[in-house]
Design a protein around this motif. Structure first.
Motif, short mmCIF file in Angstrom:
data_model
loop_
_atom_site.label_atom_id
_atom_site.label_comp_id
_atom_site.label_asym_id
_atom_site.label_seq_id
_atom_site.Cartn_x
_atom_site.Cartn_y
_atom_site.Cartn_z
N LEU A 55 0.82 -1.21 0.00
CA LEU A 55 0.00 0.00 0.00
C LEU A 55 0.86 1.27 0.00
O LEU A 55 0.47 2.29 0.56
CB LEU A 55 -0.94 0.00 1.21
N HIS A 56 2.01 1.21 -0.64
CA HIS A 56 2.91 2.35 -0.66
C HIS A 56 2.25 3.60 -1.24
O HIS A 56 2.46 4.72 -0.76
CB HIS A 56 4.19 2.04 -1.43
N ASP A 57 1.44 3.42 -2.25
CA ASP A 57 0.77 4.57 -2.88
C ASP A 57 -0.54 4.92 -2.20
O ASP A 57 -1.23 5.85 -2.63
CB ASP A 57 0.52 4.27 -4.36
N LYS A 58 -0.90 4.21 -1.16
CA LYS A 58 -2.14 4.47 -0.41
C LYS A 58 -1.85 4.50 1.09
O LYS A 58 -2.35 3.68 1.85
CB LYS A 58 -3.17 3.39 -0.73
N PRO A 59 -1.06 5.46 1.54
CA PRO A 59 -0.68 5.48 2.95
C PRO A 59 -1.85 5.75 3.89
O PRO A 59 -1.86 5.25 5.02
CB PRO A 59 0.36 6.60 3.03
N VAL A 60 -2.83 6.52 3.44
CA VAL A 60 -3.97 6.81 4.31
C VAL A 60 -4.80 5.53 4.51
O VAL A 60 -5.26 5.26 5.62
CB VAL A 60 -4.82 7.97 3.73
N THR A 61 -4.96 4.74 3.46
CA THR A 61 -5.65 3.45 3.59
C THR A 61 -4.89 2.55 4.56
O THR A 61 -5.50 1.89 5.41
CB THR A 61 -5.77 2.77 2.22
N ALA A 62 -3.58 2.51 4.44
CA ALA A 62 -2.76 1.71 5.36
C ALA A 62 -2.93 2.18 6.80
O ALA A 62 -3.00 1.36 7.73
CB ALA A 62 -1.29 1.76 4.95
N LYS A 63 -3.03 3.49 6.98
CA LYS A 63 -3.21 4.03 8.33
C LYS A 63 -4.57 3.62 8.89
O LYS A 63 -4.69 3.27 10.06
CB LYS A 63 -3.06 5.56 8.31
N PHE A 64 -5.60 3.64 8.06
CA PHE A 64 -6.92 3.21 8.50
C PHE A 64 -6.89 1.75 8.95
O PHE A 64 -7.46 1.39 9.98
CB PHE A 64 -7.96 3.39 7.38
N ILE A 65 -6.21 0.90 8.21
CA ILE A 65 -6.11 -0.51 8.56
C ILE A 65 -5.35 -0.70 9.87
O ILE A 65 -5.81 -1.40 10.78
CB ILE A 65 -5.45 -1.31 7.42
N SER A 66 -4.20 -0.07 9.99
CA SER A 66 -3.38 -0.26 11.19
C SER A 66 -4.05 0.28 12.44
O SER A 66 -3.99 -0.35 13.51
CB SER A 66 -1.99 0.35 11.00
N VAL A 67 -4.72 1.41 12.33
CA VAL A 67 -5.40 1.98 13.50
C VAL A 67 -6.62 1.15 13.88
O VAL A 67 -6.92 0.99 15.06
CB VAL A 67 -5.77 3.46 13.25
N THR A 68 -7.31 0.61 12.90
CA THR A 68 -8.47 -0.23 13.21
C THR A 68 -8.06 -1.45 14.02
O THR A 68 -8.71 -1.80 15.02
CB THR A 68 -9.19 -0.66 11.91
N VAL A 69 -6.97 -2.08 13.65
CA VAL A 69 -6.49 -3.23 14.41
C VAL A 69 -6.05 -2.78 15.82
O VAL A 69 -6.37 -3.44 16.82
CB VAL A 69 -5.33 -3.93 13.67
N ALA A 70 -5.36 -1.67 15.90
CA ALA A 70 -4.89 -1.18 17.20
C ALA A 70 -6.06 -0.76 18.10
O ALA A 70 -5.97 -0.88 19.33
CB ALA A 70 -3.94 0.00 17.01
N THR A 71 -7.15 -0.30 17.51
CA THR A 71 -8.31 0.14 18.28
C THR A 71 -8.91 -1.00 19.09
O THR A 71 -9.37 -0.79 20.22
CB THR A 71 -9.37 0.75 17.35
#
Length: 187
Positions: A55-71
């Motif tokens: 997801l190098h070209d989609k960092p905001v999408t990657a952030k949504f995924i990582s934060v959802t798991v952390a939540t």
């Protein structure tokens, strides 16, 4: 010295909540950062060579995924440790509110990341981690702490408030029924 002790006693519960909230937040970072860096830079370590992840070209999408798991991890830590002494208003209500307010905190971090990536044209792992995980996370954390205390994990009634809300007995029989001491009530 007495004034310092008095002041500390007045904010002691807040100091403990902030410390616990911070430790749970660190747990969230331990979950969030490796997932984000793996998705964007193909490297789960925060520091290291910058490559292109899926997801190098989609960092905001990657952030949504990582934060959802952390939540998920931070909800459990906050409910069962940070604010375990606060009233429980139902798992469904708390969970939905927690995710909605966490989503607002996520938008703060994603906004900082988006600004860095698309306005400032910064694409390195260092720029992404500073924007999303230092500036964005810091601002989002302030919002989360305030909103969780205010809306999700509401304060328990103080003992004095609970006593004032209890109805006083109307009759002597009711007064005897409420008496829990060892000695009989004297009238």
């Amino acid at each position: 010295m007495k004034i310092v002790t008095t002041l500390y006693r007045q904010v002691e519960h807040l100091v403990h909540e902030v410390a616990k909230f911070g430790l749970v937040g660190l747990l969230g970072m331990v979950v969030d950062l490796p997932i984000y860096n793996w998705l964007v830079f193909d490297n789960p370590l925060v520091f290291g060579a910058s490559e292109h992840g899926m997801l190098h070209d989609k960092p905001v999408t990657a952030k949504f995924i990582s934060v959802t798991v952390a939540t998920i991890a931070t909800y459990l830590g906050n409910r069962h440790w940070t604010w375990r002494h606060r009233e429980r208003t139902g798992l469904h209500r708390e969970y939905v509110l927690f995710f909605v307010l966490n989503g607002i905190g996520l938008l703060i971090a994603a906004g900082c990341l988006g600004f860095s990536r698309y306005v400032l044209d910064q694409h390195s792992w260092l720029a992404d981690n500073i924007a999303a995980n230092f500036v964005g996370l810091g601002l989002g954390t302030l919002f989360r702490f305030w909103s969780y205390r205010k809306f999700v994990f509401k304060e328990e009634l103080a003992l004095e408030d609970a006593e004032h809300q209890a109805k006083a007995p109307d009759t002597p029989e009711a007064l005897d029924a409420d008496n829990t001491g060892d000695l009989p009530a004297v009238r």
